[in-house]
Every structure is written in C-alpha cells, then in structure tokens.
Design an enzyme around this catalytic site. Structure first.
Site: not given
Ligand code: ADP
Length: 648
Positions: A120, A204, A239, A296
C-alpha cells in the site's frame, strides 16, 4: 508478431467466478479446463468444464494455491492460457512469472504491475508521482512513534493507521486524538505482524462518511487504456463489500471524467495490461482520494458489464491475443443502472458465521431481461468449510436505479434456499431499506441501520403457524438423497392430503415450537403445486411452500422459513441429555482453549476459540457455571455439532 494461439483456457479457480469465466470462453468457442480439489470433485465448476484436472487436497494451500500443479495441469490438458479469477493466486506476481516462464499466457497484468501495487505504501508513493490524488497522510520508511505523532498532527485527527502489507481490513485502527496514538500504533503493529509478517504502518486522514467509488480500467498491449465508468461499493460490512452498483448515484459527468482519468494515469504509471480496478474514497464535498488498485477482475464486474453491454472476460481474452481495444473512450457506453448483491452461506443472526452443509433446496430466480445470476452451486451441492462461503451474485439492470432496485427485490423474493443459513433476507432488507432506495450511500450504512437490517427474531404469528401446518399436511414428503428411512416421516403413517387421519401437528421453526390443530385454520388455505394460497378477508396471497423430505420451506414476509414436524415426547428426552453441552457451530480447528476443568466462569466468558474459513469464532458460556468437562484441545480439527465443553 503473430497472434498467439489461444483455443484452450484453464481456470485456476472455483465457484461462481470459474463458472462465469468458462461461460464466456465456451461462447467464444474455447475448450475449457477446470481444476478442482478432492473436495470439489463434483462441484459445479468441474462439472461444467470440458476437461477437469484433479489437484487433490482440500485446503486451498493444498489445492488451488499449488502453482506447480496448476502449470502441470495446463500442460497436460493442452491449455495455452490460465485465468486466475479473483482471490487465490490472482494477485500473486510469482504465479504470473511462473506461467510466463512455462511459456503460457497469464490472463492478467504483467507481474511487475502486480508487484507495484502489492504494498500500500509503495503504491501510494508511485501514485503521488503519477499525479493521482491521495488521502493526506504519511507512508514513509521511518516507523517510530515520534514520526507518526508529527504526521498525525500535520494531517489532523481523526487518523487511520493501516498496515502497508494489509488487506481485508486487518491491522486498521482509527485514532481519535493524540492520547490514543501510542497504544493504537503498538496494537496495530502487533496485528499487522501476526497477520502479514510485516509490522510496517502508514497513517492517513480518516474520512467521515466517505463513499467507496472505484473505476474499472482496461488496457491493451499497445498502450491504450480506457475507463469503463465507476462502481459504488459503499455498502460494506467490516470493510467488505456487500452491495455494488453502477453508475455511482449522483456522480456528475465531470467527476466521472476526473476520476476516470486519474485511474487511467494510475494504470499507465505501472504499465498495466488487462482488466483492473482503481479504488477511491469520495468525500461529501466531491473530493476523491486513491486507496488501492486491484490488479484483477473483480467480484462486482457484472454491474459494469450490465451498463456498458461489454463482456470483460471476452476483452481479457482478446487483449491476451494481442488485439487492440475495440472502442475509444468516447464510445464507452453507459446505459441504465445495475445493482449487485453478494449471496453468502452465513448466519447474519450469529455474527455472520460462515455456514456449511448441504443445499437441500436451491432455486434461483427466473431468467428474464435485466436479470443475471452468477452462481457456482446447484441444489444438492455441499458448501465445505475450506473456501470462501460466497454462493453467487444476483445482478439486476434497469432503465434507472429504481427499476433495477425493484427488479433485484423480486429476484431476491424468488430465490429459495434451504438446508443452510444464508444472508438472503439480510440482502433483501438492505435493498428494501428507504435509505438505500434514496441512494444515501456511505461506508457507514450497515452499522447505521444495524437494528433494522438485523432485527431480533420476533415471535412467529398464528397465521404463519396455520399456513405452515396446512402446507405440511397438504404436501407429500418428497424423498431426497439424505432421507433417513428410519424416520417416522418416511413411513406411511396415515395422513394424506384431504383425509382426516391427523388432527393436529407439532411443528418447529427457528427455535419455536407450536402444536396446531388442523381442523380450525385461521383463514382459507390451498396448496397448488408449490404455491400456497392464503385467503383472508377477500385477499388472496401467494406464498411459496416447498417440501423436501421432512422439512417444509415456507416463504413468508420476505423470509424463507424451514419448518419440521416433531414428536413432543422424543424431543423432551433428547433435550435432557444435551443439557449443559456446548458444541462446535461449524467444522474448523481449535486455536485456543481458555479454560480448564473445574474452573468457574461468568456468563459470556470466552471458553474456546475456533478457526473456520479464515475467521475466528468464540464459544462463550451461555450462563455462569463450572467447567465440568473439556472435549477438545488446541490444534485439533473438530466437526460441526461435536461437543467441545460441558458447563455445569
Ligand atoms: P483493505 O485492503 O484491508 O481492504 P482498504 O484500504 O481497501 O483496506 O480499505 C477498505 C475500506 O476501509 C474502504 O472501502 C473504506 O470503507 C475504509 N477506509 C479505508 N481508508 C479509509 C480512510 N482514510 N477513511 C475512511 N475510511 C477508510
């Protein structure tokens, strides 16, 4: 360069995605090759393939994740290309490299593009240089508390700590203010270390009420890259996506273009080829931020296919053959609206515990315009504890969002599943919810409406019991493969439709029991085939009633109920002997035993932790008591229903 021959395709996956990929491959005249584990020998994806190869094993690690076996299977079957589906090895750069080294075609991006998006923080650094907007944050090398404190101060609280190697929501922690930072950081680092073997974190800004909006991109081998509109996947549980739709409600054409162009820049920055998805968070002011790129085909790609009329798997095959993308950005269609729901074998009332067992009843909604079901099972199939419990997806398309929503509701109503728990009724409640109808979408939707989406079980009505009794009495026990010939219901025991042999029935449903007199129904009931007509005050309503052996499945007020008849005397004896025993809710392995014999425990105390389907489940004391006996130990595999602990 002449186009490579691609007439035989191996799908290195299972379930609905394997079936879906093979459907297009067959339509294009390709020979399809399925691989399967020992458990999946008779699974639908292996039945549907032209050629099948047994990988052996049951666990994913012993079967679908065995790179050497997959490549040997491609060689043996004459497949020139491998489609990874999603999950399993789909984002494994080593797999992509091994396929290439074997002289085969990987239906995915170059291994280097998978690598670039694998971390990431590295992905974010790359996106920053490509001019793709990021959530304000810190994703550098230094990992000391002081660096994070300064970064959080600069960004402004609340902030979100994320594992750089993360996925599936693990190692993520919201920090509200500086006083919580040290502890949250240490705990997130521990979680990341144990989940991913890598404790590195990034931090973040934690966005409030964001939407998850992602862009489907597609690139060919000639440097062309398009965005095929967006999907809104804000309806999530922990999530994880539950409902997805396209286009994102309320997104202006300008914002679509800005997000689409940012996604194309992201893909081009890593030399992308094939289908990919760039995920963004969209805040209430219409600002969007890069989250990650999935290299993908995604679970939710059908909603994009529905609004564009394109077949993304067909495009993957064409791109692999070296063809150029057949349209330009201006020609990408966007027609109507599509919504998808993910159907899982799980128990929403029990913290979404994955469910295993046999699909005694499995009936999909009728086919028709604007309706699509992508599934990987049929009636009589078993759902094992070894793989993801998703059964399939229901996708509805309409001229507008409301038409798609109503169509999806009727598809959900027509679906009938019995024999194991599913999230069907939970999905129906989301799609029927007024806030969903009004497209009030953000990632907090499910927690916000938790009480309405997961209502406490209510007492079944008298009308329901009468309907169940009449349907039971008027239907014939249809024999199924699992019928027990010793069961009293398999014997000819006197009652028949229309005959007065039986005057009352003892029925059980959802933990409730009722004795119903057949002679005095509350309304008029008539069973015609599988339709139970209930007439009350001049209103005739139809309910689906399907008999499978000793069980009657009755659709009533949006929910499928499974009803069995019982012998009250035998039932009283059985409950006596089970008193105090706690059993495994599903097949799995015991990861922790937290109590010992003789120990006294409080009500709700954690006794044993069971791991199944990559998730941990706690067995807790239903009341205070003393541990009388322990029937399991750490590391042991246990099967559903086996006794674990006895509480006195
Ligand atoms: P993972 O790879 O563990 O699935 P992601 O980075 O894709 O994690 O985030 C998954 C979910 O978490 C997002 O779809 C959102 O709902 C929430 N999320 C991620 N980053 C943030 C953020 N900075 N602020 C609020 N919610 C977030």
């Amino acid at each position: 360069m002449s186009a490579p021959v691609l007439d035989t395709l191996l799908v290195a996956n299972r379930g609905e995605i394997a079936c879906r990929v093979m459907r297009t491959a067959k339509a294009l005249g390709l020979t399809t090759v399925a691989v399967h584990s020992a458990t999946d020998r008779d699974a639908r994806h292996s039945r549907e393939a032209d050629i099948r190869v047994d990988l052996g094993g049951s666990k994913a690690a012993d079967s679908y994740l065995q790179i050497d076996k997959l490549i040997a299977a491609a060689r043996a079957s004459g497949a020139q290309a491998i489609h990874p589906g999603y999950g399993f090895l789909s984002e494994n750069a080593g797999f992509a490299r091994a396929i290439e080294a074997a002289g085969l075609i990987f239906l995915g991006p170059p291994a280097s593009a998978i690598d670039a998006m694998g971390s990431k923080s590295a992905a974010k650094a790359l996106m920053e240089t490509a001019g793709v907007p990021l959530v304000p944050g810190y994703h550098g090398e230094a990992q000391d508390l002081e660096t994070f404190r300064a970064a959080a101060e600069r960004i402004g609280y609340p902030v979100l700590l994320k594992a750089t190697a993360g996925g599936g929501g693990k190692g993520m922690k919201v920090v509200e203010d500086v006083s919580q930072l040290a502890e949250a950081l240490a705990s997130a680092q521990r979680e990341a270390q144990s989940s991913f073997g890598d404790s590195r974190m990034l931090v973040e800004k934690y966005l409030l009420k964001p939407r998850h909006v992602e862009i489907q991109v597609f690139a060919d081998q000639h440097g062309n890259c398009l965005y095929l509109n967006e999907r809104d996947c804000s309806i999530q549980r922990r999530h994880q996506k539950v409902v997805e739709e396209a286009p994102a409600p309320g997104l202006s054409p300008e914002l679509r273009k800005a997000m689409g162009e940012a996604a194309v820049r992201a893909a081009q920055a890593i030399g992308y080829v094939g289908a990919g998805t760039v995920e963004f968070l969209l805040d209430a002011r219409g600002e969007f931020f890069f989250m990650e790129m999935n290299t993908r085909l995604q679970v939710e790609h059908p909603v994009t296919e529905a609004i564009t009329g394109l077949d993304l798997v067909a495009w993957q095959i064409r791109v692999a053959r070296g063809e150029a993308l057949p349209i330009s950005q201006e020609q990408v269609p966007l027609r109507g609206h599509a919504i998808e729901v993910r159907l899982y074998a799980e128990d929403p009332a029990n913290d979404f515990l994955p469910a295993t067992g046999r699909l005694e009843l499995y009936r999909e909604s009728a086919a028709g315009p604007g309706r699509r079901v992508d599934s990987g099972v049929e009636e009589g199939d078993s759902v094992s504890p070894f793989y993801d419990p998703m059964l399939g997806k229901l996708i509805a398309w309409g001229e507008d969002r409301e038409q798609a929503r109503l169509r999806l509701l009727s598809m959900l109503d027509e679906f009938a599943i019995g024999g194991l728990k599913t999230n069907l009724a939970f999905l129906r409640r989301i799609i029927a919810h007024p806030a969903f109808a009004e497209a009030q979408l953000d990632t907090g939707f499910i927690p916000r409406y938790q009480e309405q989406l997961l209502p406490a079980p209510s007492e079944l009505s008298t009308d329901f019991w009468h309907a169940a009794a009449q349907a039971f009495a008027q239907s014939q026990p249809q024999r199924t493969r699992s019928d027990d010939p010793q069961s009293p219901w398999s014997a000819v025991n006197g009652w028949r439709s229309g005959l007065p042999a039986q005057t009352s029935l003892h029925l059980s449903c959802a933990g409730q029991d009722r004795a119903i007199s057949l002679g005095a129904p509350t309304c008029a009931f008539q069973l015609q085939g599988e339709q139970l007509w209930v007439e009350q005050q001049g209103l005739r309503r139809e309910h689906r009633a399907i008999r499978r052996g000793e069980t009657l499945y009755l659709h009533w007020q949006g929910d499928m109920h499974s009803i069995t008849a019982y012998d009250p005397i035998a039932a009283a004896d059985a409950s006596h002997s089970q008193h105090g025993g706690l059993t495994a809710p599903m097949n799995g392995s015991i990861v922790r035993v937290l109590v010992s014999v003789g120990q006294s425990v409080e009500a709700g105390a954690q006794l044993v932790v069971l791991e199944a389907m990559k998730m941990e489940h706690s067995i807790r004391a239903p009341q205070a008591g003393i541990i009388k006996a322990l029937y399991c130990q750490e590391g042991e595999m246990v099967s559903e229903g086996s006794a674990l602990v006895e509480l006195e």
